[in-house]
Scaffold this motif. Sequence first.
Motif, PDB file in Angstrom:
ATOM      1  N   SER A 266       0.907  -1.121   0.024  1.00  0.00           N
ATOM      2  CA  SER A 266      -0.234  -0.165  -0.043  1.00  0.00           C
ATOM      3  C   SER A 266       0.868   1.279  -0.159  1.00  0.00           C
ATOM      4  O   SER A 266       0.435   2.230  -0.784  1.00  0.00           O
ATOM      5  N   GLU A 267       2.008   1.354   0.681  1.00  0.00           N
ATOM      6  CA  GLU A 267       3.003   2.228   0.591  1.00  0.00           C
ATOM      7  C   GLU A 267       3.476   2.515  -0.632  1.00  0.00           C
ATOM      8  O   GLU A 267       3.710   3.657  -1.164  1.00  0.00           O
ATOM      9  N   GLN A 272       4.075   5.571  -5.669  1.00  0.00           N
ATOM     10  CA  GLN A 272       4.022   5.884  -7.171  1.00  0.00           C
ATOM     11  C   GLN A 272       3.105   6.792  -7.703  1.00  0.00           C
ATOM     12  O   GLN A 272       3.118   7.264  -8.745  1.00  0.00           O
ATOM     13  N   GLN A 273       2.263   7.267  -6.814  1.00  0.00           N
ATOM     14  CA  GLN A 273       1.181   8.165  -7.230  1.00  0.00           C
ATOM     15  C   GLN A 273       1.775   9.622  -6.615  1.00  0.00           C
ATOM     16  O   GLN A 273       1.004  10.516  -6.845  1.00  0.00           O
ATOM     17  N   ASP A 274       2.841   9.642  -5.836  1.00  0.00           N
ATOM     18  CA  ASP A 274       3.531  10.739  -5.449  1.00  0.00           C
ATOM     19  C   ASP A 274       4.212  11.581  -6.326  1.00  0.00           C
ATOM     20  O   ASP A 274       5.230  11.293  -6.777  1.00  0.00           O
ATOM     21  N   GLU A 275       3.686  12.460  -6.865  1.00  0.00           N
ATOM     22  CA  GLU A 275       4.282  13.298  -7.992  1.00  0.00           C
ATOM     23  C   GLU A 275       5.528  14.151  -7.566  1.00  0.00           C
ATOM     24  O   GLU A 275       6.037  14.649  -8.263  1.00  0.00           O
ATOM     25  N   ALA A 276       5.656  14.254  -6.108  1.00  0.00           N
ATOM     26  CA  ALA A 276       6.585  15.168  -5.477  1.00  0.00           C
ATOM     27  C   ALA A 276       8.039  14.585  -5.666  1.00  0.00           C
ATOM     28  O   ALA A 276       8.918  14.928  -5.762  1.00  0.00           O
ATOM     29  N   VAL A 316      16.591  14.922  -3.383  1.00  0.00           N
ATOM     30  CA  VAL A 316      17.351  13.429  -2.860  1.00  0.00           C
ATOM     31  C   VAL A 316      16.712  13.211  -1.605  1.00  0.00           C
ATOM     32  O   VAL A 316      16.610  11.842  -1.513  1.00  0.00           O
ATOM     33  N   SER A 317      16.603  14.034  -0.426  1.00  0.00           N
ATOM     34  CA  SER A 317      16.003  13.393   0.674  1.00  0.00           C
ATOM     35  C   SER A 317      14.413  12.861   0.607  1.00  0.00           C
ATOM     36  O   SER A 317      14.341  11.946   0.883  1.00  0.00           O
ATOM     37  N   GLY A 322      10.710   8.712   0.729  1.00  0.00           N
ATOM     38  CA  GLY A 322       9.531   8.297  -0.079  1.00  0.00           C
ATOM     39  C   GLY A 322       9.655   7.069  -0.899  1.00  0.00           C
ATOM     40  O   GLY A 322       8.854   6.234  -0.960  1.00  0.00           O
ATOM     41  N   TYR A 323      10.641   7.221  -1.757  1.00  0.00           N
ATOM     42  CA  TYR A 323      10.591   6.095  -2.717  1.00  0.00           C
ATOM     43  C   TYR A 323      11.492   4.688  -2.285  1.00  0.00           C
ATOM     44  O   TYR A 323      11.116   4.022  -2.640  1.00  0.00           O
TER      45      TYR A 323
END
Length: 399
Positions: A266-267, A272-276, A316-317, A322-323
């Motif tokens: 789920s994470e 994948q949907q986080d455009e940031a 980078v952070s 996130g990724y």
Amino acid sequence: MAWQSDLPYYLLVCCSLGIMLTHAFKNDKQTVNYLIAIFSASLCMVATQKLSADTLGVYQYVIGLATCATCNVVWLIARTLFREHNPLSRRHIAVALVVAGLVIFNQTWHLVVSSDIPHLLNQAQMLKLKQGMNEITTLLSSSILALSFWEALRGFENKNIIQKRQSIVFATAFFLGLFNSSILPKFLFTPTEVEFYAPWLICSSAMLILGAIQYVVHSQKMSVRRRGQIKNQPQNEPRNQVNAGTPSQSLNGGISDSSCLNSTSSEGDAIQQDEAIDMAVVKGINTLIHQEQIFLQPNLKIAHLAQALDTSEYKVSKAIRGYFAAANFNLFVNQFRVKHAKQLLRDNECQQWSILVIALESGFSSLATFNRVFKAISGQMPSEYRKQGSTMNYSVTSV
């Protein structure tokens, strides 16, 4: 014998002329290209003056006026190559022009003394002026040569692997060039032998420095091109792919420790949907980690990755947290270091290495930090892991 002493100068003319034309007619010229073209042209004039001395006589010093852009321009080149922010300013150019002016004065003095032009000053005054100018020229030239060497090694421990290689190549070539042309002849050759070998030593040293400059320029160009390719790659690739050709290889390099980059499906969907999250930065981090092994660099900071990728520390952070789902930058880097250390601990060729050597070779700055991080990630001390690996290898061999 004359052709043997002239041959190195002909080689230097061809080499420097070729490099000068390469940079002078480059389409997308930058400051460093102009400087290299000027430096190469000046070296070409140095060789030409030597070759034409017997033919032109006193007028060789007219050609010598164009030899004023050697050590001073090398210093400007070194600053341009190894400084990213404000490499050149008016004061740097002013210092280079002062050195050039002193060289021009020296050549002009020889021209006046060797010709029938009436002296503006008497001989005693001219000699005093010449001696003073020579001392100033020697002092400034020596200082600038030292600064050129220092520019390559400045901030060495904070550079990535490619930048360190560039610095080592430039500094080594620079040192060997100066050593071969000015120090070595005094210890190895007699005055008569120096006259024979000096052209070869001087020209080979000049070509060595030219070659090192060309290497650094090419290496930096390849780094910029690689970063551009990374940024231009599609940004909609699945999270578990390194590139389109290796769909089964995970971005964390295959680390399977339970404490490594943990995340739920789920994470992953949310990420994948986080455009940031900039996928170009993700690909860049992956390249730095797996291809360049930047994690082996001691005292690595997030700023170094940001600098290598030409992006902000925030991006980078964001990608790391996130990724890659790492709690922080240190944890992210240390997992790759521990994985590398495990490989060394299992390697039969490294069995004679101490744990401290393994730690340093894996990017850790101290043994205490290595032991603490290794146990936190793998659940056991490095010595225990090595002993366990040795026991398993013995069991397999016995069977």
